[in-house]
Scaffold this motif. Structure first.
Motif, mmCIF file in Angstrom:
data_model
loop_
_atom_site.group_PDB
_atom_site.id
_atom_site.type_symbol
_atom_site.label_atom_id
_atom_site.label_comp_id
_atom_site.label_asym_id
_atom_site.label_seq_id
_atom_site.Cartn_x
_atom_site.Cartn_y
_atom_site.Cartn_z
ATOM 1 N N UNK A 13 0.334 12.320 -9.909
ATOM 2 C CA UNK A 13 0.065 13.756 -9.885
ATOM 3 C C UNK A 13 0.956 14.471 -10.901
ATOM 4 N N UNK A 14 2.229 14.081 -10.955
ATOM 5 C CA UNK A 14 3.148 14.768 -11.875
ATOM 6 C C UNK A 14 2.897 14.366 -13.323
ATOM 7 N N UNK A 20 10.643 18.074 -12.774
ATOM 8 C CA UNK A 20 9.867 17.539 -11.666
ATOM 9 C C UNK A 20 9.788 16.021 -11.778
ATOM 10 N N UNK A 63 0.727 4.337 -2.673
ATOM 11 C CA UNK A 63 0.654 5.788 -2.472
ATOM 12 C C UNK A 63 1.717 6.491 -3.317
ATOM 13 N N UNK A 90 0.025 16.305 -14.391
ATOM 14 C CA UNK A 90 0.362 17.691 -14.735
ATOM 15 C C UNK A 90 0.923 17.761 -16.153
ATOM 16 N N UNK A 101 0.516 7.011 -6.767
ATOM 17 C CA UNK A 101 -0.362 8.170 -6.918
ATOM 18 C C UNK A 101 0.423 9.480 -6.856
ATOM 19 N N UNK A 102 1.511 9.471 -6.107
ATOM 20 C CA UNK A 102 2.351 10.670 -6.061
ATOM 21 C C UNK A 102 2.892 10.966 -7.471
ATOM 22 N N UNK A 112 0.823 -1.204 0.000
ATOM 23 C CA UNK A 112 0.000 0.000 0.000
ATOM 24 C C UNK A 112 0.856 1.253 0.000
ATOM 25 N N UNK A 113 2.029 1.158 0.588
ATOM 26 C CA UNK A 113 2.934 2.305 0.539
ATOM 27 C C UNK A 113 3.345 2.576 -0.911
#
Ligand code: HEA
Ligand code: HEA
Ligand code: CUA
Ligand SMILES: [Cu+2]
Lengths: 288, 532, 400
Positions: free
Chosen positions: A103-104, A228, A96, A107, A99-100, A92-93
Motif C-alpha cells: 500500500x505504501x 511512512x 499480509x 502510494x 500487502x501492507x 500467510x501472515x
C-alpha cells in the motif's frame, strides 16, 4: 462422499489448547490503546493514561501467552502436524505484511508517476499552479523547500548492516542444524546487535533530516512517503529485533533442536522479509 | 516425535471446559466460537438495521423532520460499516468456524487460540465504531464518522473525532479478519481428512478459501490507506492533498482496491453454500463442481483488478476507463458459470421447497437482478448517469441484502438443525421468507427508479418529484425490519428446543458434516474419517 | 425492469399523487395508472452525450431484461416440472456428458461474450471516447469550482464570475411553509449558457470533492480540490435544467443544487453584458469609504449567505465542529497590526485564508473585498460582540 473411521496418517491427536483467557484480555488491551491514542490525538487529557494502561495490558498478556505456548512446546504438545499449521500461519501472515507495505509503495508510485505529473501538466491556459514542474523529489506545488535524503551515506551503511545480519542469521541457523550451540547463540546475538545498530543509525538520520534538512513528515509527498515507508520499516525491524532477542534467550536456555524449531524459523523468515523490503526501499526511496 | 504424543495426557481437555460465561470468554472450540460469531452478527444486524430505519424514516417525506443532516450522514456510514464488517462478515466467519472442520473431517480449526482472539477483536471494534455516538451525548466530540463508509479524503481529513474512531475500528477489524483468514487457510490446507484432495473438497470450503486469500491480499491495503489518512489528519503528511503533491484520488484507489474485492469476500462464502443447499433439496449431485471451483478462483483474480469502476466519474484517462470497463464486464463470465451450474443442479432433480430452498431460490433470482444491474453500471458512459444515484443503492442492496443477508439466512435455516439438534418451525420460516422477499422488493425496487429519475444518494432531503417512491421505500423498509424479528424468534425457539433433528437432517444430504450427530459432539472428528 | 420509453421529464409534481399514497403504497403500485406520467427513466436528454447515454441505457435494459427472463424462465420451468411432489425422480448427472451437452453448455458463454464486448462494449467504447473529447472545437469555457456548499462559476472569456447558492427558505425545509415548485433545486444565480455551443467545462474545488451533475445533460464529473477535471456539454434546447451535487461533501451536501439556464446566443450575449455591468458596479463599491451602518447591513446579508450554514445565523456555531463566533477570541482580537498588515491567525486572516485541514475555507477566493470587509465588521459588532471597530474594502484589497 464416503467415510470410514480407519486409522490415518495423522494417527496422533491434533492438539487443541485449553480454553484461554489471554485473547480477550489482549483485545481489551488493544481497545484501550486505540481509545487512548484517539483521545490523545484529539487533545483529551486522559488519553496518555488510557494508552499506557492499554500498552501495559498488552505487554503483560503477550508475556503470559507466549509463555504458555513455549511451555506447551517444551512439553512436546506439538507434533509435525501442528508444526505445519504454524508454518502456514506464519507464511500467510508475512503475506499480509507484504500487502501492507505494498500500500505504501503504491502510494509512492502513484505520487511520483501520476499525481505530481498531473499537477504539473494542466492545460497552461487554466493551470492552478503557474510555475510548478514535475520533478522528483518534490514537496508539491505549495510545499516548503527541503533537501532530499541521499542514498550513499547512512542508507548505504544500513543496507550493508541489514545484509550482514541476514548472513549472521543464516549462519546461526546452520549452527542449530548442526547442533553447534555456540555458533547458534553467537549468530543470533550478532543479528540482534546489527538490528539495533541499524535502528540507531536510522534514528540519527531522522534527527538530521528534521533539524538540518527541512525534511519532515510535512515536506509534501516526498516527506510523507519517505517517513511512512522508512518508519514503517523501522517499526518492523524493531519488532523483528525483539522477537529475535526472545528466540536468542530461548536458545541460550537450551530450547530448540535441529528438527523442531518453528519459532526460530518464523522469526528468521520475518527478518529476511524485512531485509528484502529494505532493499526495495533503498532502491526506490533513496536511490532512484 | 509422533510416538511421544501418545504418552501425553491431552485427552484431559475433552470435557474440562469452564462452564457459564467463562466457557464463552475463553473457548478454543470451533463450534463455540462459531456460535459467538453468529450471535454477534445477528445482534449487529439489528443495530445496523435500526440505524437505517432512522434514515428511512427521515426520508419518508421531503423536508427535514427527525434529524440534522450531520447526524443523517453519521447514520448512513455507520449503518454500512456495521452491516458489512460487523454483521455480514462475522456471519460468514461463523459459518466457516462451524462448518469447515465438520466438512473436511478435522478435529477443530488449525489455530484454536488465535481463533478465539479473532472473535474477541470484534466487540472492541464495533464499540469503537459506535462509541462516538454516545460520547457526543456527553459533549465529547461531534459524533460518529460522517463521511459515508467510503471515508473519502479530504472530507475525512477535515472530519471530527469520529473519523479517528473509525480508522482504529478498521485496523482492529482488519487484524480480526486476517487472523480468521490465516486460520481458515491453515485449516483447509492442513486439516483435511485423508483422501480429500483439494478438488474433492466441498464448495463451501472452496468459497471460503478464495475469500480468505482475498482478505489477506486486500485488507492490509485498506489498513495502509486509513493509516495514511490518520497521518494526514494528525501528522502533517500530504498523501491526499494536492498542495503537497498528493491526490485525493489516491485514497479512492486504496479504498476500492480493498472495497471491490470486499463485495466478493462477502458473497463467495454464500456462493459456496448454494450448491450444497440446491443439491440437497433437489436430491441430485452438484452440477459442475470443478467448473465452480475455477469460477471462484477466476472471480477472485478478476475481482482484484477492476476496482476503479467505483470512481469512473473522477476523471481517469480514457485508456484506464476502457480497461476498467471491460475488465469489470468480464466478471459476468465466471458468474454466469455459477448461475448455469445452480440451474443445472436443479434441472431434472426431485425438488422440495423447505425454507432453506426457498431462500436459495429467492437469492438466485434477486441476486440475478443485482448482477445484471452491476453489469450495466460497468458501462462508463451510462455510469455517468447512475453513479452516486439511488440506482447504485438499489444495485448493492440487491447484492448485499438479497445476496448476502438472504444467503446467510439460507445457511442458517439449512444448518440450524445440525447445530442445535432441533428443527426450527417450518411454518414461521416460510412466513419469514415471503414477508422478506415482498418487503425487500418494496423497499429497493423503487430505488432503481429514483436513481434513474436523478435522485443522488446520501441526501437527507430531496426534491418533490421523488416523494412517492421514497415513501413506498420507507414503508417497505419498516416491514422488512419487522419481518426479521420473526427470524430471530424462530432461531431462538429452535435453540431452546423443538422436534429432534436426525444426524442427516434433510433427505438429500451429501458430505461428512451430515455423518456426525445433531448437534455434533464437543470435539468434532476425534479420529479423522478417510475419504475415498 | 423499467418501461423502456423515455418519459418526458416532469419537472416537479408537488403533491399530485398524494392520493395514491394515502391509499397505501401497495395499492399505488397496483394502480399503475396513478404513476403513468411519473419519471420511470432518465429525464429527457438535451445534449448529444445525454442522448447517447439514454439510448445505451435503454438498450442495456432490454438486454438484461431478456437475459433475466430467459434464465429464470428456465429455472421456473424446472421448479414446476422437476418437483418431488409430482413424483419427479432425480437424475444423476453432475456435468456435461457428450458433445451435444458440451455444446449447449458453451453456447450461453459465447452469447455472453458477444453481449459484453460487442453489443454493450462497442457502443460504450464510442460513447466514452466522445464523452472525454472535451477540447476539440470547443466554443467556450466555463470554470466550475465546488465549495462547501455552493458553486462558483467563472467565464474566462468575459471575466464574469459569481457564486450560486440555494435559495429555498429554511421554513420550507423545516416544514413550516408549503414547499415550492422547485424545492431544493433553486438558486440565486443561475449559470447561463448559450444553446448549440460546445462548452468545455473545467472543474475544481477548494475544500472537498464535489460532483457536478445535471441529469438532462448526461454529465457527471467530480470537482477535486487542487486538480482540474474536464467535461463538456452542447445544450440543444433552451430551458432551465436542474441537478445536484452528487458526492457526499459534508453536512449540506443535499443542499447544493446546480441550475443551468440555456438561452439562444443573442440572449446570452445580453446576459454577459448585464453581468459585467453588475460586476463593475460592485467593484466600484470597493473604492469608496463605507459607513458603519452600510457595512453592517451589507455584512448581515453576506454573512447569512456565506457563513451562517456553519456558524449559524446567531453566531453560535455548532460546536465542536463549527466554533461559535459570538465571544470568539479570534473575532474579538485585534483587527490588523498597527502598520496595517495581516496578523497571522487573526480574524481577517481566518476569513481570507481559512484554516487548512478544516471546513473553514479561504474566502478570499470567492468573496469580494466589500463582502469580506462587511462580514468582518458585522461579526465584530453582532451576536453580542461589541468591538465597535470596522474595516474598509480598500484595506482588504491591500491585503490580497
Ligand atoms: C456483494 C456485493 C456486490 C456484488 C456481488 C456486486 C457485483 C457487481 N457489481 Fe457492484 N457494488 C456493490 C456491491 C456488489 N456488487 C456495492 C456495495 C457498491 C457501492 C459501493 C458504494 O459506492 O458505496 C457497488 C457498486 C458498483 C459499481 C459502481 C457504481 C457507481 O458507484 O457508479 C459498479 C460499476 O461497475 C458495480 C459493478 C458490479 C459488477 C459488474 C458486479 C458483478 O460481480 C456482477 C456479476 C453478475 C452477473 C453479470 C449476473 C450473472 C449472470 C446471469 C444472471 C446469467 C447470465 C446468463 C447467461 C448464462 C448468458 N458495482
Ligand atoms: C450488508 C450490508 C447492508 C445491509 C444488510 C443493508 C440493509 C439495509 N439498508 Fe443499507 N447500505 C449499505 C449496506 C447494507 N444495507 C451500504 C454499504 C450503504 C452505503 C452507505 C454509504 O453511502 O456510505 C447503505 C446505504 C443505505 C441507504 C442509502 C442511504 C443514503 O445514501 O442516503 C439506504 C436507504 O434506504 C439503506 C437502506 C437499507 C435498508 C432499509 C436495509 C434493510 O435491509 C435493513 C433491515 C432492517 C432491519 C434488520 C432492522 C431490524 C430492526 C428492528 C425491527 C428494530 C429492532 C429494534 C432494536 C434494535 C431495539 N442503506
Ligand atoms: Cu457538494 Cu456534495
Ligand atoms: Cu465494485
Amino acid at each position: 462422499m464416503n467415510a470410514s473411521h480407519a486409522s490415518t496418517p495423522h494417527s496422533g491427536h491434533y492438539y487443541v489448547p485449553q480454553p484461554s483467557i489471554y485473547p480477550i484480555i489482549l483485545s481489551a488491551g488493544m481497545f484501550l490503546l486505540a481509545l487512548g491514542f484517539i483521545l490523545l490525538m484529539n487533545k483529551f487529557a486522559p488519553g496518555p493514561w488510557v494508552m499506557t494502561a492499554g500498552a501495559a495490558v498488552i505487554i503483560l498478556v503477550l508475556f503470559k501467552w507466549f509463555g504458555a505456548v513455549i511451555a506447551e512446546n517444551q512439553r512436546g504438545a506439538y507434533t509435525d502436524w501442528e508444526d505445519k499449521s504454524f508454518r502456514q500461519g506464519m507464511v500467510w501472515f508475512i503475506g499480509s505484511e507484504v500487502m501492507f507495505f505494498a500500500a505504501f509503495f503504491g502510494a509512492l508510485f502513484y505520487c511520483r508517476n501520476i499525481s505530481v505529473p498531473a499537477l504539473a501538466g494542466m492545460d497552461p491556459a487554466f493551470t492552478l499552479y503557474k510555475d510548478f514542474t514535475a520533478a522528483w523529489p518534490t514537496s508539491g506545488p505549495k510545499g516548503a523547500s527541503f533537501t532530499p535524503m541521499g542514498a550513499w551515506g547512512i542508507p548505504a551503511i544500513n543496507t550493508a548492516l541489514l545484509l550482514t545480519s541476514g548472513v549472521t542469521l543464516t549462519w546461526a541457523h546452520w549452527g542449530l542444524m548442526k547442533a553447534k550451540r555456540s555458533q547458534l547463540n553467537l549468530g543470533l546475538i550478532l543479528t540482534v546487535l546489527l538490528g539495533v545498530i541499524f535502528l540507531g543509525f536510522q534514528a540519527y538520520e531522522y534527527h538530521h533530516a528534521y533539524t538540518e534538512m527541512g525534511l519532515t513528515m510535512g515536506a509534501g509527498v516526498y516527506g510523507a512517503t519517505f517517513f511512512m515507508l522508512t518508519g514503517f520499516h523501522g517499526f518492523h525491524v524493531t519488532l523483528g529485533a525483539i522477537m529475535l532477542a526472545v528466540v536468542a534467550g530461548r536458545c541460550l536456555s537450551g530450547h530448540f533442536d535441529a528438527k523442531r524449531h518453528f519459532a526460530f524459523e518464523a522469526v528468521a523468515w520475518y527478518w529476511h522479509f524485512v531485509d528484502v523490503v529494505w532493499l526495495l526501499l533503498f532502491v526506490v526511496v533513496y536511490w532512484l | 516425535m509422533n510416538t511421544a504424543t501418545h504418552t501425553l495426557d491431552h485427552h484431559g481437555d475433552h470435557a474440562h471446559h469452564p462452564t457459564g460465561i467463562l466457557r464463552w470468554l475463553t473457548t478454543t472450540n470451533h463450534k463455540d466460537i462459531g456460535t459467538m460469531y453468529m450471535t454477534f452478527a445477528l445482534l449487529m444486524f439489528f443495530v445496523g438495521g435500526a440505524m437505517i430505519l432512522g434514515v428511512r424514516a427521515e426520508l419518508f417525506q421531503p423536508g427535514l423532520q427527525l434529524m440534522k443532516p450531520e447526524f443523517f450522514n453519521q447514520l448512513i456510514g455507520v449503518h454500512a460499516l456495521v452491516m458489512i464488517f460487523a454483521a455480514l462478515m462475522p456471519a460468514a466467519t461463523g459459518f466457516a468456524n462451524w462448518m469447515i472442520p465438520l466438512m473436511i473431517g478435522a478435529p477443530d480449526m488449525a489455530l484454536p487460540r488465535l481463533n478465539n482472539w479473532g472473535f474477541w477483536l470484534l466487540p472492541p471494534a464495533a464499540l469503537l465504531l459506535t462509541m462516538p455516538f454516545v460520547l457526543a451525548l456527553f459533549g465529547i466530540g461531534d459524533g460518529a464518522v460522517a463521511t459515508g463508509w467510503t471515508l473519502y479524503a479530504p472530507l475525512s481529513v477535515q472530519g471530527g473525532i469520529g473519523v479517528d474512531f473509525a480508522i482504529f475500528s478498521i485496523h482492529i477489524l482488519g487484524i480480526s479478519s486476517i487472523m480468521g483468514s490465516i486460520n481458515i487457510i491453515a485449516t483447509i490446507l492442513n486439516m483435511r481428512a485423508p483422501g480429500m484432495t483439494l478438488m474433492k473438497m466441498p464448495l463451501f470450503c472452496w468459497g471460503w478459501l478464495v475469500t480468505a486469500v482475498l482478505l489477506i491480499i486486500t485488507l492490509p491495503v485498506l489498513a495502509g490507506g486509513v493509516t495514511m489518512l490518520l497521518t494526514d489528519r494528525h501528522f502533517q503528511t500530504h498523501f491526499f492533498d494536492a498542495a503537497g503533491g498528493g491526490d485525493p484520488i489516491l485514497f479512492q484507489h486504496l479504498f476500492w482496491f480493498f472495497g471491490h474485492p470486499e463485495v466478493y469476500i462477502l458473497l463467495l462464502p454464500v456462493w459456496g453454500l448454494m450448491p450444497h443447499v440446491l443439491s440437497t433439496f433437489t436430491r441430485k449431485p452438484v452440477y459442475g463442481h470443478t467448473a465452480q471451483v475455477w469460477s471462484f478462483i477466476a472471480i477472485g483474480v478478476l475481482g482484484l483488478i477492476v476496482w476503479a469502476h467505483h470512481f469512473l466519474t473522477a476523471g481517469l484517462p480514457v485508456p484506464a476507463l476502457l480497461y476498467f470497463m471491460y475488465s469489470t464486464m468480464s466478471i459476468s463470465l465466471p458468474l454466469a458459470v455459477l448461475f448455469f451450474c445452480w440451474i443445472a443442479t436443479m434441472w431434472r432433480g426431485s425438488m422440495s421447497f423447505e425454507t432453506p430452498m426457498l431462500f436459495a431460490l429467492g437469492f438466485i433470482v434477486l441476486f440475478g437482478i443485482a448482477g445484471l444491474t452491476g453489469l450495466v453500471l460497468a458501462d462508463v458512459a451510462a455510469d455517468a448517469q447512475y453513479h452516486h444515484s439511488y440506482f447504485v443503492v438499489a444495485h448493492f442492496h440487491y447484492a448485499l441484502f438479497a445476496g448476502g443477508i438472504m444467503g446467510v439466512m439460507t445457511g442458517v435455516y439449512f444448518w440450524l438443525p445440525k447445530w442445535t439438534g432441533h428443527m426450527y418451525s417450518e411454518k414461521l420460516g416460510k412466513l419469514h421468507f415471503w414477508l422478506t422477499v415482498i418487503s425487500f422488493n418494496l423497499t429497493f425496487m423503487p430505488q432503481f427508479f429514483l436513481g434513474l429519475a436523478g435522485m443522488p444518494r446520501r441526501i437527507p432531503d430531496y426534491a418533490l418529484q421523488f416523494a412517492e417512491f421514497n415513501a413506498i421505500s420507507t414503508v417497505g423498509a419498516f416491514a422488512l425490519g419487522l419481518s426479521q424479528l420473526l427470524f430471530a424468534w424462530n432461531v431462538w425457539r429452535c435453540v431452546k428446543g423443538g422436534e429432534k433433528a436426525s444426524a442427516e437432517v434433510w433427505e438429500g444430504t451429501d458430505g461428512l458434516e451430515w455423518q456426525l450427530s445433531s448437534p455434533p459432539p464437543y470435539h468434532s472428528w476425534e479420529t479423522q474419517p478417510v475419504v475415498k | 425492469m423499467t418501461t423502456l420509453n423515455p418519459q418526458p421529464h416532469q419537472p416537479a409534481l408537488p403533491f399530485r399523487h398524494r392520493l395514491s399514497l394515502l391509499a397505501g403504497p401497495v395499492l399505488a403500485l397496483a394502480s399503475g395508472a396513478a404513476f403513468a406520467d411519473y419519471t420511470w427513466n432518465f429525464p429527457t436528454p438535451v445534449t448529444p452525450i445525454g442522448r447517447d447515454t439514454l439510448s445505451m441505457h435503454n438498450q442495456f435494459m432490454v438486454i438484461i431484461t431478456v437475459l433475466f427472463v430467459v434464465v429464470f424462465a428456465i429455472m421456473i420451468y424446472s421448479m414446476i416440472k422437476h418437483r418431488k411432489s409430482t413424483g419427479a425422480r432425480p437424475a444423476k448427472f453432475s456435468g456435461p456428458t457428450g458433445a451435444v451437452q458440451w455444446f449447449w453448455t458453451l453456447v450461453p458463454f459465447a452469447m455472453l461474450l458477444f453481449i459484453d464486448f460487442v453489443l454493450m462494449g462497442i457502443p460504450a467504447f464510442h460513447a466514452v471516447v466522445d464523452m472525454e473529447d472535451t477540447r476539440t472545437k470547443a466554443d467556450m469555457v466555463l470554470k466550475v469550482t465546488g465549495l462547501q456548499w455552493k458553486w462558483k462559476y467563472e467565464y474566462p472569456d468575459s471575466g464574469v464570475q459569481f457564486v450560486s447558492t440555494l435559495t429555498t427558505p429554511r421554513e420550507q425545509i423545516e416544514g413550516k411553509e408549503a414547499k415550492g415548485e422547485h424545492y431544493l433545486l433553486e438558486v440565486d444565480n443561475e449559470v447561463v449558457l448559450p444553446v448549440g455551443k460546445k462548452v468545455r467545462i473545467l472543474l475544481t474545488s477548494t475544500d472537498v470533492i464535489h460532483t457536478w451533475w445535471v441529469p438532462q445533460f448526461g454529465v457527471k464529473r467530480d470537482a477535486i480540490p487542487g486538480f482540474l477535471r474536464e467535461t463538456w456539454v452542447r445544450i440543444e434546447e433552451p430551458g432551465v435544467y436542474r441537478g445536484q451535487c452528487a458526492e457526499l461533501c459534508g453536512k449540506d451536501h443535499g443542499f447544493m443544487p446546480v441550475v443551468v439556464r440555456a438561452v439562444p446566443e443573442p440572449e446570452y450575449a445580453a446576459w454577459v453584458d448585464k453581468k459585467k455591468a453588475e460586476m463593475s458596479a460592485a467593484a466600484a463599491g470597493g473604492d469608496k469609504t463605507w459607513t458603519m451602518a452600510e457595512l453592517l447591513a451589507k455584512g448581515k446579508e453576506s454573512y447569512e449567505k456565506n457563513c451562517a450554514a456553519c456558524h449559524q445565523p446567531n453566531g453560535q456555531g455548532l460546536p465542536p465542529a463549527f466554533p461559535a463566533l459570538a465571544g470568539s477570541k479570534i473575532v474579538t482580537g485585534p483587527l490588523l497590526s498597527p502598520d496595517g498588515k495581516l496578523i497571522p491567525d487573526s480574524h481577517v486572516d481566518r476569513v481570507m485564508n481559512g484554516k487548512t485541514g478544516t471546513a473553514m475555507q479561504a474566502f478570499k477566493a470567492t468573496l469580494s473585498d466589500v463582502d469580506i470587509a462587511a462580514i468582518v465588521t458585522y461579526e465584530r459588532n453582532s451576536f453580542g460582540n461589541t468591538k465597535g471597530d470596522m474595516i474598509q474594502p480598500a484595506q482588504i484589497k491591500a491585503l490580497r
